[in-house]
Scaffold this motif. Structure first.
Motif, mmCIF file in Angstrom:
data_model
loop_
_atom_site.group_PDB
_atom_site.id
_atom_site.type_symbol
_atom_site.label_atom_id
_atom_site.label_comp_id
_atom_site.label_asym_id
_atom_site.label_seq_id
_atom_site.Cartn_x
_atom_site.Cartn_y
_atom_site.Cartn_z
ATOM 1 N N PRO A 68 26.534 35.657 43.015
ATOM 2 C CA PRO A 68 26.775 35.368 41.596
ATOM 3 C C PRO A 68 27.383 36.553 40.848
ATOM 4 O O PRO A 68 28.233 36.372 39.978
ATOM 5 N N GLY A 69 26.983 37.766 41.216
ATOM 6 C CA GLY A 69 27.553 38.937 40.551
ATOM 7 C C GLY A 69 29.040 39.077 40.774
ATOM 8 O O GLY A 69 29.760 39.610 39.918
ATOM 9 N N TYR A 70 29.528 38.586 41.925
ATOM 10 C CA TYR A 70 30.970 38.694 42.163
ATOM 11 C C TYR A 70 31.746 37.651 41.365
ATOM 12 O O TYR A 70 32.920 37.858 41.062
ATOM 13 N N ASP A 71 31.105 36.539 41.012
ATOM 14 C CA ASP A 71 31.749 35.616 40.078
ATOM 15 C C ASP A 71 32.018 36.322 38.752
ATOM 16 O O ASP A 71 33.078 36.149 38.143
ATOM 17 N N VAL A 72 31.052 37.124 38.301
ATOM 18 C CA VAL A 72 31.259 37.911 37.087
ATOM 19 C C VAL A 72 32.405 38.896 37.284
ATOM 20 O O VAL A 72 33.277 39.050 36.420
ATOM 21 N N THR A 73 32.436 39.572 38.438
ATOM 22 C CA THR A 73 33.527 40.505 38.738
ATOM 23 C C THR A 73 34.882 39.811 38.661
ATOM 24 O O THR A 73 35.854 40.368 38.124
ATOM 25 N N THR A 74 34.968 38.611 39.208
ATOM 26 C CA THR A 74 36.240 37.885 39.235
ATOM 27 C C THR A 74 36.733 37.577 37.831
ATOM 28 O O THR A 74 37.915 37.759 37.508
ATOM 29 N N VAL A 75 35.829 37.107 36.961
ATOM 30 C CA VAL A 75 36.227 36.825 35.578
ATOM 31 C C VAL A 75 36.532 38.119 34.839
ATOM 32 O O VAL A 75 37.507 38.205 34.080
ATOM 33 N N LEU A 76 35.729 39.140 35.067
ATOM 34 C CA LEU A 76 35.959 40.446 34.452
ATOM 35 C C LEU A 76 37.340 40.970 34.816
ATOM 36 O O LEU A 76 38.091 41.448 33.949
ATOM 37 N N ALA A 77 37.694 40.905 36.097
ATOM 38 C CA ALA A 77 38.999 41.401 36.538
ATOM 39 C C ALA A 77 40.135 40.625 35.890
ATOM 40 O O ALA A 77 41.190 41.198 35.572
ATOM 41 N N THR A 78 39.932 39.332 35.682
ATOM 42 C CA THR A 78 40.960 38.504 35.057
ATOM 43 C C THR A 78 41.141 38.885 33.591
ATOM 44 O O THR A 78 42.270 38.994 33.095
#
Length: 430
Positions: free
Chosen positions: A267-277
């Motif tokens: 789940p934390g990498y889902d946050v990373t993905t949106v953050l990077a976008t």
């Protein structure tokens, strides 16, 4: 647009030899995608054998017991199909998309090179493909500006002994030192039916694929003692930035800032993905708005941020910018760091979040719109998470990310004390 992450049927089975088979029927067009994921990438390579998984990406097209050198490509392309293969730290995959009537051909070819490559592998073929890989390293990494950035970032992000410390291209010294028997043993160890997932998507049925898989793969011998990759989930932090400055034949200063986040699929990498976008995807991103359009520090087409989807360790988030004429590397680095740091203190707006989620939704459905894109995705989730249906979690996971979660992750993981800073300087400024 469907609100589910994967609104197509998924059926699975496992052959007696351990091969997992995944099928998703889609009668939209008379085509099928065949995708074979092997659970072997550069993270599995023992010391002294770096680059082996990538070399086998090449060797697997060089003939097997019943298929002559280059014949695999000729047969698939002659049937109106396309094919390729890729290797990364986590896996190797081989894939074809063919007219539906040639499904059996594609499965036979994949089975023959899974079980029949080692007896057909010769010293001449090995030497030839070693030279091909050396040339690839020169063309992709050594002889292009900034080409070795990934080779430099990985050792800065992951310490010696970590499975992600070295790049997939590997060491030319390791490739040169190994003899034919060592390469044959590597293939025998990892390229086994019980270390693979076969995925077929398109104009077929599960019953047909299961029967053909058993026919062509069912007699292949499993490997009972496949070595596990080293555990890379914990990475010690130094409490200070890891910094490298490179003076090279590059046209302008460039800076990379990198941080370790969460493993892909968490789940934390889902946050990373949106953050990077939010941070670095397109003209509406913070990096573009600030560094390219606002302060005019960075070249507009050479600024951005992205996560690298590694599944078995804290995956990296990388932000990068290339300087406009007259801008120093120091000013660019400071500007890049300011924007990254502000993710923890300047809240992501509703408009930024909506934009990021729209971009990710478009990217997801573009991947899902093709049979080969779906086959690769299902193979990934079956290999890395044990269940192809978990692919349906990805898009909802992104859409559930909040601005508060982005700020929390930025404060926790993107601090200057645990940052990797890689800077390129043009030779004439040294």
């Amino acid at each position: 647009m469907p609100d589910s992450g994967f609104p197509w049927p998924i059926e699975t089975t496992r052959l007696d030899n351990g091969l997992r088979v995944v099928v998703s029927e889609d009668r939209t067009a008379p085509a099928v995608a065949v995708n074979l994921w092997y659970d072997v990438g550069s993270r599995h390579e023992p010391a002294g054998q770096t680059g082996f998984a990538h070399l086998f990406e090449h060797l697997m097209f060089e003939g097997s017991v019943n298929v002559a050198k280059t014949e695999h490509m000729k047969l698939i392309q002659g049937a109106g199909g396309s094919l390729n293969a890729t290797t990364n730290p986590d896996r190797t995959n081989y894939f074809e998309t063919v007219p539906a009537e040639h499904l059996e051909l594609a499965l036979w070819l994949e089975a023959d090179r899974m079980g029949g490559l080692v007896p057909a592998l010769t010293q001449e073929t090995l030497d030839n493909q070693r030279d091909v890989v050396k040339n690839e390293r020169r063309q992709r990494y050594e002889n292009v500006p900034y080409g070795d950035a990934w080779l430099r970032l990985l050792p800065l992000l992951y310490p010696p002994g970590h499975p992600y410390h070295h790049a997939t291209i590997g060491s030319m010294a390791d490739l040169n030192a190994a003899d034919l028997a060592t390469f044959q043993a590597f293939h025998t160890t990892y390229y086994a039916p019980n270390n693979a997932v076969l995925t077929v998507v398109g104009d077929t049925t599960a019953a047909e694929v299961f029967a053909l898989a058993d026919k062509y793969f069912g007699a292949l011998t499993p490997r009972p003692d496949i070595p596990a990759a080293p555990d890379g989930r914990t990475v010690p932090t130094a409490g200070r930035p890891a910094v490298e400055t490179v003076t090279a034949d590059v046209p302008a200063p460039r800076v990379y800032l990198a941080h370790r986040t969460h493993p892909f699929g968490a789940p934390g990498y889902d946050v990373t993905t949106v953050l990077a976008t939010v941070l670095g995807s397109g003209r509406g991103s913070r990096l573009y708005q600030r560094l390219a359009d606002g302060e005019r520090l960075a070249q507009p087409d050479l600024v951005g941020a992205y996560g690298v989807d590694l599944a078995h360790a804290p995956a990296p988030l990388i932000a990068t910018a290339t300087a406009r004429p007259g801008v120093t590397a120091e000013r660019l680095r400071d500007g890049l760091a300011e924007v990254v740091d502000e993710l923890a203190t300047v809240p992501v707006t509703a408009a930024e979040l909506d934009r990021a989620k729209a971009l990710l939704s478009t990217s997801w459905w573009r991947q899902m719109s093709t049979v080969d894109g779906r086959a690769d995705t299902l193979g990934r989730y079956a290999t890395q998470f044990g269940d192809p249906a978990r692919a349906a979690d990805r898009l909802p996971g992104w859409l559930a990310v909040t601005a508060e979660q982005i700020a929390e992750q930025a404060a926790e993981l993107l601090g200057a004390a645990d940052r990797v800073i890689l800077t390129y300087l043009p030779e004439e400024t040294s």
